[in-house]
Design an enzyme around this catalytic site. Structure first.
Site, PDB file in Angstrom:
ATOM      1  N   ARG A  10      50.111  42.711 -30.141  1.00 44.70           N
ATOM      2  CA  ARG A  10      50.156  43.638 -28.996  1.00 44.70           C
ATOM      3  C   ARG A  10      49.289  43.030 -27.908  1.00 44.70           C
ATOM      4  NH1 ARG A  10      49.954  50.141 -28.729  1.00 44.70           N
ATOM      5  NH2 ARG A  10      52.066  49.712 -29.390  1.00 44.70           N
ATOM      6  N   HIS A  19      58.803  46.336 -25.419  1.00 45.97           N
ATOM      7  CA  HIS A  19      58.350  46.999 -26.655  1.00 45.97           C
ATOM      8  C   HIS A  19      59.565  47.041 -27.598  1.00 45.97           C
ATOM      9  CE1 HIS A  19      55.934  49.179 -29.320  1.00 45.97           C
ATOM     10  NE2 HIS A  19      55.744  50.311 -28.672  1.00 45.97           N
ATOM     11  N   GLN A  71      59.789  49.416 -30.693  1.00 48.46           N
ATOM     12  CA  GLN A  71      60.060  50.794 -30.299  1.00 48.46           C
ATOM     13  C   GLN A  71      61.569  50.984 -30.121  1.00 48.46           C
ATOM     14  OE1 GLN A  71      57.718  53.478 -29.712  1.00 48.46           O
ATOM     15  NE2 GLN A  71      59.669  54.516 -29.860  1.00 48.46           N
ATOM     16  N   ASP A 114      58.569  58.115 -20.891  1.00 51.35           N
ATOM     17  CA  ASP A 114      57.322  57.457 -21.328  1.00 51.35           C
ATOM     18  C   ASP A 114      56.272  57.767 -20.261  1.00 51.35           C
ATOM     19  OD1 ASP A 114      55.409  55.768 -22.450  1.00 51.35           O
ATOM     20  OD2 ASP A 114      56.324  53.911 -21.708  1.00 51.35           O
ATOM     21  N   CYS A 131      58.489  57.850 -26.609  1.00 46.96           N
ATOM     22  CA  CYS A 131      57.872  56.887 -27.535  1.00 46.96           C
ATOM     23  C   CYS A 131      56.480  57.335 -27.973  1.00 46.96           C
ATOM     24  CB  CYS A 131      57.813  55.513 -26.885  1.00 46.96           C
ATOM     25  SG  CYS A 131      56.902  55.513 -25.329  1.00 46.96           S
ATOM     26  N   ARG A 162      59.627  54.433 -36.668  1.00 50.48           N
ATOM     27  CA  ARG A 162      58.950  53.155 -36.431  1.00 50.48           C
ATOM     28  C   ARG A 162      58.730  52.457 -37.770  1.00 50.48           C
ATOM     29  NH1 ARG A 162      55.964  52.331 -31.885  1.00 50.48           N
ATOM     30  NH2 ARG A 162      55.969  50.209 -32.700  1.00 50.48           N
TER      31      ARG A 162
HETATM   32  N1   CP Z   1      54.835  54.244 -29.291  1.00 51.00           N
HETATM   33  C1   CP Z   1      53.807  53.434 -29.561  1.00 51.00           C
HETATM   34  O1   CP Z   1      53.914  52.208 -29.554  1.00 51.00           O
HETATM   35  O2   CP Z   1      52.661  54.080 -29.883  1.00 51.00           O
HETATM   36  P1   CP Z   1      51.248  53.387 -30.083  1.00 51.00           P
HETATM   37  O3   CP Z   1      50.815  52.848 -28.750  1.00 51.00           O
HETATM   38  O4   CP Z   1      50.343  54.504 -30.571  1.00 51.00           O
HETATM   39  O5   CP Z   1      51.376  52.302 -31.092  1.00 51.00           O
HETATM   40  N1  NVA Z   2      54.446  52.067 -21.622  1.00 51.10           N
HETATM   41  C1  NVA Z   2      53.370  52.432 -22.521  1.00 51.10           C
HETATM   42  C2  NVA Z   2      53.898  52.551 -23.918  1.00 51.10           C
HETATM   43  C3  NVA Z   2      52.900  52.987 -24.953  1.00 51.10           C
HETATM   44  C4  NVA Z   2      53.477  53.036 -26.309  1.00 51.10           C
HETATM   45  C5  NVA Z   2      52.277  51.388 -22.412  1.00 51.10           C
HETATM   46  O1  NVA Z   2      52.571  50.197 -22.342  1.00 51.10           O
HETATM   47  O2  NVA Z   2      51.100  51.774 -22.423  1.00 51.10           O
END
Ligand code: CP
Ligand code: NVA
Length: 308
Positions: free
Chosen positions: A106, A133, A136, A228, A267, A295
């Site tokens: 990440r 993502h 997701q 989102d 999400c 997930r």
């Molecule tokens: N939807 C999602 O990726 O959640 P987190 O940021 O909690 O992992």
């Molecule tokens: N768009 C958001 C998604 C979190 C799961 C971010 O990147 O923070």
């Protein structure tokens, strides 16, 4: 072609057939686990998790996925690795390739997860970057299939920021023949590159894309509304500006009533009263909790297929 050893950094790294393969295995593993059958194809394997940003769902679901598949996961958060700061990204990739059988990362910049994938000798999975993502999106497709059946011809309407989640969702829809609509304020639409890519993919699947500046314009015919947060991780300094720009881009019961018996997806995490009303997430249209749980099932399939 086998998925073994392959990276999953962008949704388009997998062909339409390969995305289908992940979905089918995800549903199969979910059914089998719930029936008490324990499959452990990754016994003795370790997933390395390199995270530059916080997480609830992604971290928990990847760790549990590895445990359920008989393997282990090792999480390293922002303070430990210092990717690109304490140590060069390519060095990190080459070092950890000697410890892990598969990596998920990440990252802030999409270029960081791309560099990891380029220099690691084991598969790298994007666990969210500023650009995509994709994990997701796999869980989103799995949830759509469970709640709405055949994905071809479904209309998925995204309300809000044309961000990482929207990009992966749009491309995933293009891969499976679903139609994608987005309502975003001026300046926050999907990047042109994503729209172009959507159109290229759609040549094979027939998916259609619609773009508008108000949610009401794209709501008719919608089978699933999706949203989102307005301010993603790494954009915190823009929060005030975004709060103003996105006013009205909220999933409400009234908006949902314009769709075709529409379900609602998010999400998570959610900011209630901003991009979505609290009551909608608790109502009968909400597939959000299944989506969060999926997930786990989608990533179990992904890990089982790519880990050498
Ligand atoms: N939807 C999602 O990726 O959640 P987190 O940021 O909690 O992992
Ligand atoms: N768009 C958001 C998604 C979190 C799961 C971010 O990147 O923070």
């Amino acid at each position: 072609m086998s998925l073994r050893g392959r990276n999953f950094v962008n949704v388009t790294d997998f062909s339409n057939r390969e995305i289908e393969q992940v979905l089918e295995l995800g549903l199969e593993l979910k059914t089998r686990y719930q029936a008490g059958i324990r499959d452990e194809p990754l016994r003795g394997k370790t997933l390395g998790m390199l995270f530059q940003k916080p997480s609830l769902r992604t971290r928990a679901s990847f760790e549990v996925a590895m445990n359920q598949l008989g393997g282990n996961a090792l999480y390293m958060g922002p303070a430990e690795v210092g990717m690109g700061e304490r140590e060069a990204v390519d060095d990190v990739a080459m070092v950890v390739s000697g410890y892990f059988d598969v990596i998920c990362a990440r990252t802030f910049g999409h270029d960081i997860v791309e560099q990891l994938a380029e220099h690691a000798s084991v598969p790298v999975i994007n666990a969210l970057s500023a650009g995509e993502h994709p994990c997701q999106a796999l869980a989103d497709l799995l949830t759509l299939r469970e709640w709405r059946g055949d994905l071809r011809g479904l209309k998925v309407t995204y309300v809000g920021d044309g961000n990482n989640v929207a990009i992966s969702l749009a491309l995933a829809c293009a891969k499976v023949g679903a139609n994608f609509a987005i309502a975003a304020p001026n300046g926050f639409d999907l990047p042109e590159e994503c729209v172009e890519r959507f159109k290229q993919e759609a040549q094979f699947t027939g998916s259609k894309i619609e773009q508008a500046n108000t949610p009401e314009e794209v709501a008719p015919g919608t089978h699933a509304f999706y949203t989102d947060v307005w301010t993603s991780m790494g954009q915190e300094e823009e929060r005030e500006r975004r709060l103003k720009a996105f006013e009205g881009f909220c999933i409400t019961e009234k908006l949902c009533a314009l769709g075709e018996d529409a379900i609602v997806l998010h999400c998570l995490p959610a900011h209630y009263g901003e991009e979505i009303e609290h009551d909608v997430t608790r109502g009968p249209r909400s597939a959000i909790w299944d989506q969060a749980h999926n997930r786990l099932h989608a990533q179990k399939a992904l890990l089982a297929l790519v880990t050498p």
